[in-house]
Design a protein around this motif. Structure first.
Motif, mmCIF file in Angstrom:
data_model
loop_
_atom_site.group_PDB
_atom_site.id
_atom_site.type_symbol
_atom_site.label_atom_id
_atom_site.label_comp_id
_atom_site.label_asym_id
_atom_site.label_seq_id
_atom_site.Cartn_x
_atom_site.Cartn_y
_atom_site.Cartn_z
ATOM 1 N N SER A 55 78.338 -31.202 -10.882
ATOM 2 C CA SER A 55 77.012 -31.737 -11.167
ATOM 3 C C SER A 55 76.327 -30.973 -12.299
ATOM 4 O O SER A 55 75.726 -31.572 -13.206
ATOM 5 N N LEU A 58 77.995 -31.840 -15.658
ATOM 6 C CA LEU A 58 77.560 -33.147 -16.157
ATOM 7 C C LEU A 58 76.132 -33.089 -16.679
ATOM 8 O O LEU A 58 75.814 -33.692 -17.719
ATOM 9 N N THR A 62 75.045 -33.888 -20.488
ATOM 10 C CA THR A 62 74.104 -34.996 -20.670
ATOM 11 C C THR A 62 72.882 -34.558 -21.465
ATOM 12 O O THR A 62 72.474 -35.223 -22.427
ATOM 13 N N PHE A 160 65.454 -39.066 -12.429
ATOM 14 C CA PHE A 160 66.105 -37.772 -12.160
ATOM 15 C C PHE A 160 65.088 -36.752 -11.672
ATOM 16 O O PHE A 160 65.317 -36.050 -10.672
ATOM 17 N N HIS A 208 71.600 -38.890 -10.546
ATOM 18 C CA HIS A 208 72.611 -39.402 -11.478
ATOM 19 C C HIS A 208 72.152 -40.641 -12.236
ATOM 20 O O HIS A 208 72.937 -41.222 -12.997
ATOM 21 N N GLN A 211 72.654 -40.066 -16.015
ATOM 22 C CA GLN A 211 73.864 -40.479 -16.741
ATOM 23 C C GLN A 211 74.095 -41.988 -16.671
ATOM 24 O O GLN A 211 74.462 -42.627 -17.671
#
Length: 261
Positions: A55, A58, A62, A160, A208, A211
């Protein structure tokens, strides 16, 4: 894929390499889940660092991609905030996993209580910094980017941030389950409860958005109205799973689980 990696490295070398480190770490954790038997609350101890490393990796990649679009934004302080704070969190989670002990919800000693509180503070600081970046996306114009793509980044960051703070609900309860004490089920890595409400579901879905919404908007919808609609529906899904968890209900009912089996 190679061109994406090359572009990502050019956009933000620091977060690129930190993300690479996190992905390598997640691969090591996968190996450890297969070669060790240490458990924490009924699941292999290395699943938690695996989830967090993936996590965080990513997230780093991102934000490295998005921050490149901002005008007059000094990305260096953000880079080192992410690397330093999340690096500390990963070290502690891995250390506790190696001992077969909890990292989250562990207040068994003053030291554990302090370190758990520090992890909560880390989450708040990174989320607030990300919220500031989201504010910049709402206040700046991006004439060289598709409007639908800009809106997907704005709304992805917004969702988010909201559901990152939802993690505070778990912290205040010292429990990710509603109807049991930190229940885990054998859903491979995610381990969401099959029997009671699980606050991690909405937390995962909401975070998420960062993303998924820009990916869907840029490659599939390519339309501002469709992007906004799907973002609203996505936020509604995260909210619905939160309400379901607070009512003590698992994401799938027992009948649905039996049918899937």
């Amino acid at each position: 894929m190679i061109s994406f990696i090359q572009e990502l490295k050019l956009r933000n070398e620091h977060l690129f390499y930190f993300g690479v480190f996190c992905i390598i770490l997640s691969i090591v954790c996968v190996v450890l889940t297969k070669t060790t038997t240490t458990e924490v609350q009924g699941v292999n101890a290395w699943f938690k660092p695996l989830k967090f490393a993936t996590s965080i990796g990513l997230f780093s990649w991102t934000m490295a991609w998005y921050c490149h679009y901002l005008l007059d934004f000094n990305v260096t302080p953000f880079n080192w905030t992410v690397i330093t704070l999340f690096g500390f969190e990963l070290v502690y989670i891995i250390f506790q996993a190696s001992k077969g002990q909890l990292s989250h919800f562990n207040i068994s000693t003053p030291t554990h209580s302090l370190l758990y509180s520090l992890m909560g503070l880390i989450a708040v600081l990174v989320t607030l910094y990300t919220a500031y970046i989201g504010f910049l996306f709402f206040t700046q114009s991006f004439p060289n980017l598709p409007v639908y793509y800009v809106w997907s980044i704005r709304l992805g960051i917004l969702i988010f941030v909201i559901f990152s703070f939802e993690g505070g609900l778990m912290g205040s309860r010292m429990n990710h389950s509603v109807g049991a004490i930190n229940d885990n089920s054998n859903w491979w890595i995610i381990g969401w409860s099959k029997t009671v409400g699980d606050l991690r579901v909405s937390h995962f879905i909401g975070m998420h958005a960062l993303q998924l919404l820009p990916f869907l908007s840029f490659y599939i919808f390519k339309n501002t109205k469709a992007t906004i609609i799907i973002s609203i529906l996505y936020a509604a899904l995260a909210t619905t799973t939160l309400a379901q968890a607070l009512n003590g209900k698992p994401i799938f009912t027992q009948n649905e689980q039996k049918e899937s089996e």
